[in-house]
Enzyme design. Structure first.
Site, PDB file in Angstrom:
ATOM      1  N   TYR A  10      37.573 108.914  92.877  1.00  0.00           N
ATOM      2  CA  TYR A  10      37.430 107.405  92.788  1.00  0.00           C
ATOM      3  C   TYR A  10      38.772 106.802  92.153  1.00  0.00           C
ATOM      4  O   TYR A  10      39.577 106.046  92.688  1.00  0.00           O
ATOM      5  CB  TYR A  10      36.194 107.092  91.670  1.00  0.00           C
ATOM      6  CG  TYR A  10      36.131 105.690  91.326  1.00  0.00           C
ATOM      7  CD1 TYR A  10      36.443 104.724  92.326  1.00  0.00           C
ATOM      8  CD2 TYR A  10      35.914 105.305  90.141  1.00  0.00           C
ATOM      9  CE1 TYR A  10      36.334 103.252  91.765  1.00  0.00           C
ATOM     10  CE2 TYR A  10      35.910 103.707  89.830  1.00  0.00           C
ATOM     11  CZ  TYR A  10      36.040 102.887  90.442  1.00  0.00           C
ATOM     12  OH  TYR A  10      35.853 101.783  90.208  1.00  0.00           O
ATOM     13  N   ASN A  30      39.991 119.309  95.598  1.00  0.00           N
ATOM     14  CA  ASN A  30      39.115 120.637  96.115  1.00  0.00           C
ATOM     15  C   ASN A  30      37.979 119.853  96.990  1.00  0.00           C
ATOM     16  O   ASN A  30      36.995 120.792  97.515  1.00  0.00           O
ATOM     17  CB  ASN A  30      38.625 121.493  95.075  1.00  0.00           C
ATOM     18  CG  ASN A  30      37.606 120.734  94.326  1.00  0.00           C
ATOM     19  OD1 ASN A  30      37.325 119.702  94.385  1.00  0.00           O
ATOM     20  ND2 ASN A  30      37.269 121.706  93.177  1.00  0.00           N
ATOM     21  N   LEU A  31      37.927 118.598  96.777  1.00  0.00           N
ATOM     22  CA  LEU A  31      37.036 117.889  97.592  1.00  0.00           C
ATOM     23  C   LEU A  31      35.456 118.108  96.962  1.00  0.00           C
ATOM     24  O   LEU A  31      34.520 118.001  97.878  1.00  0.00           O
ATOM     25  CB  LEU A  31      37.034 117.896  99.143  1.00  0.00           C
ATOM     26  CG  LEU A  31      38.225 117.402  99.758  1.00  0.00           C
ATOM     27  CD1 LEU A  31      38.260 117.671 101.190  1.00  0.00           C
ATOM     28  CD2 LEU A  31      38.616 115.822  99.578  1.00  0.00           C
ATOM     29  N   GLY A  34      35.403 114.343  95.592  1.00  0.00           N
ATOM     30  CA  GLY A  34      36.279 113.437  96.090  1.00  0.00           C
ATOM     31  C   GLY A  34      35.761 113.463  97.645  1.00  0.00           C
ATOM     32  O   GLY A  34      35.293 114.143  98.418  1.00  0.00           O
ATOM     33  N   ASN A  74      35.386 116.737  85.580  1.00  0.00           N
ATOM     34  CA  ASN A  74      33.997 116.198  85.535  1.00  0.00           C
ATOM     35  C   ASN A  74      33.968 115.289  84.453  1.00  0.00           C
ATOM     36  O   ASN A  74      34.392 115.548  83.401  1.00  0.00           O
ATOM     37  CB  ASN A  74      33.312 117.459  85.448  1.00  0.00           C
ATOM     38  CG  ASN A  74      33.150 118.693  86.293  1.00  0.00           C
ATOM     39  OD1 ASN A  74      33.627 119.689  86.137  1.00  0.00           O
ATOM     40  ND2 ASN A  74      32.962 118.205  87.523  1.00  0.00           N
ATOM     41  N   TYR A 139      31.841 116.221  77.034  1.00  0.00           N
ATOM     42  CA  TYR A 139      32.834 115.569  77.790  1.00  0.00           C
ATOM     43  C   TYR A 139      33.988 115.147  77.157  1.00  0.00           C
ATOM     44  O   TYR A 139      35.315 115.485  77.422  1.00  0.00           O
ATOM     45  CB  TYR A 139      32.264 114.696  78.623  1.00  0.00           C
ATOM     46  CG  TYR A 139      33.178 113.756  79.234  1.00  0.00           C
ATOM     47  CD1 TYR A 139      33.972 114.252  80.421  1.00  0.00           C
ATOM     48  CD2 TYR A 139      33.321 112.315  79.012  1.00  0.00           C
ATOM     49  CE1 TYR A 139      35.215 113.310  80.733  1.00  0.00           C
ATOM     50  CE2 TYR A 139      34.229 111.458  79.776  1.00  0.00           C
ATOM     51  CZ  TYR A 139      35.143 112.076  80.474  1.00  0.00           C
ATOM     52  OH  TYR A 139      36.164 111.225  81.174  1.00  0.00           O
TER      53      TYR A 139
END
Ligand code: UDP
Length: 323
Positions: A10, A30-31, A34, A74, A139
């Protein structure tokens, strides 16, 4: 050439749209989350993993990279509480691999995507970069660990870096070509817009007993293209030697509650929401609002778009969503 890791995601894909006007851009992604179609066609695209030394080596050997911008991570607070292993492996472990290979290839300029979650529950109303960092979820901790490692690497290995602590990114590219698309979607603004477009039955407000005027969480929402511009300024400051190491907050300096965001979405779309009050989401602080005075003073950055414009651009994207 600039290497953008996570350039199909994004925020990365929006940055690439701006950066490509000035620089040759290589995207490594690495899609996993994405979208290949989100990457500007003028960028060189390499499918690969930032945790894979061979993938990295082949990029750094093939292209004369002068700086790396690292967006691949992440970034869901709730998921990080349930699955911390994923966060420490991907956000910390893989970034260490990247830094190792970068240094080996003598690439010493680095822009790192960090987060307001590094502050935890702040002891001040408006957060500045000197506010104590004390993250309350994995996170936030994973991002703060890398920030600390960067400071050590800068001293020992002469690495130059800018850390950008994002508050809540939202909105879409002005043409509507690219925008926010997560699966599953967990972010407030796209969820509300999906509901108002008839794709969800209702919207849940996670917690109404926070110490805020209306009891719901307050966040600082910032347009993704304002974020993109900050990255360009940060990159230029490194390449021109004006910055060696720096950390900046990126927010609007204005807080909006979950309920206010829902109301603004109703105003923009002209549709009334069906709102339910739900339990708090684990790991969520009550209020996160940034002071971005430092990057304004040092790099001349400013935000150009307010919450209504953020939601309008997100709604424009949502109505013609391409991926
Ligand atoms: N939120 C909510 N309902 C939702 C999604 C999010 O009330 O369906 C709240 C969430 O608790 C937080 C704010 O909206 O206070 C922004 O959450 P988001 O996931 O968009 O971003 P975060 O702050 O976690 O980065």
């Amino acid at each position: 050439m600039i290497l953008v890791i996570g350039g199909a995601g994004y925020i990365g894909s929006h940055l690439v749209k701006e950066l490509i006007k000035k620089e040759t851009v290589v995207v490594l992604d690495n899609l996993s989350t994405g979208h290949r179609v989100a990457v500007d066609q003028k960028a060189i695209f390499v499918e690969g993993n930032l945790g894979n030394e061979d993938d990295l080596k082949s990029v750094f050997s093939k292209y004369p990279i002068k700086a790396v911008m690292h967006f691949a991570a992440n970034s869901l607070v709730g998921e990080s509480v349930i699955n911390p292993l994923k966060y420490y492996e991907n956000n910390v472990g893989d970034t260490l691999t990247l830094l190792k290979v970068m240094l080996r290839h003598n690439v010493k300029n680095f822009i790192f995507s960090s987060t307001a979650a590094t502050y935890g529950i702040p002891n001040v109303d408006i957060i500045s970069e000197s506010t104590v960092t004390n993250p309350i979820n994995p996170y936030g901790r994973s991002k703060l660990m890398i920030e600390q490692i960067l400071a050590d690497y800068a001293k020992a290995y002469d690495l130059n870096y800018v850390v950008l602590r994002y508050f809540n990114a939202a909105g879409a590219f002005q043409t509507g070509e690219i925008g926010e698309s997560h699966n599953p979607e967990t972010h407030l603004i796209p969820i509300v817009l999906q509901h108002l477009a008839g794709q969800r039955e209702k919207v849940s407000v996670f917690g109404s007993d926070y110490e805020t005027p209306d009891g719901s969480c307050i966040r600082d929402y910032i347009h993704v293209m304002d974020l993109a511009n900050a990255h360009i300024l940060a990159l230029e400051s490194l390449l021109e030697g004006r910055n060696k190491t720096a950390t900046y907050n990126l927010g609007n300096g204005l807080g909006y509650s979950v309920k206010e965001v829902i109301e603004t979405c109703e105003q923009v779309t002209g549709v009334k929401a069906n709102v339910e009050i739900a339990e708090r989401r684990e790991g969520d602080p009550g209020k996160l609002v940034a002071s971005s005075a430092k990057i304004f003073e040092e790099l001349g950055w400013n935000t150009e778009r307010d919450l209504t414009e953020i939601i309008q651009s997100a709604w424009n994207w949502h109505q013609n969503q391409k991926y």
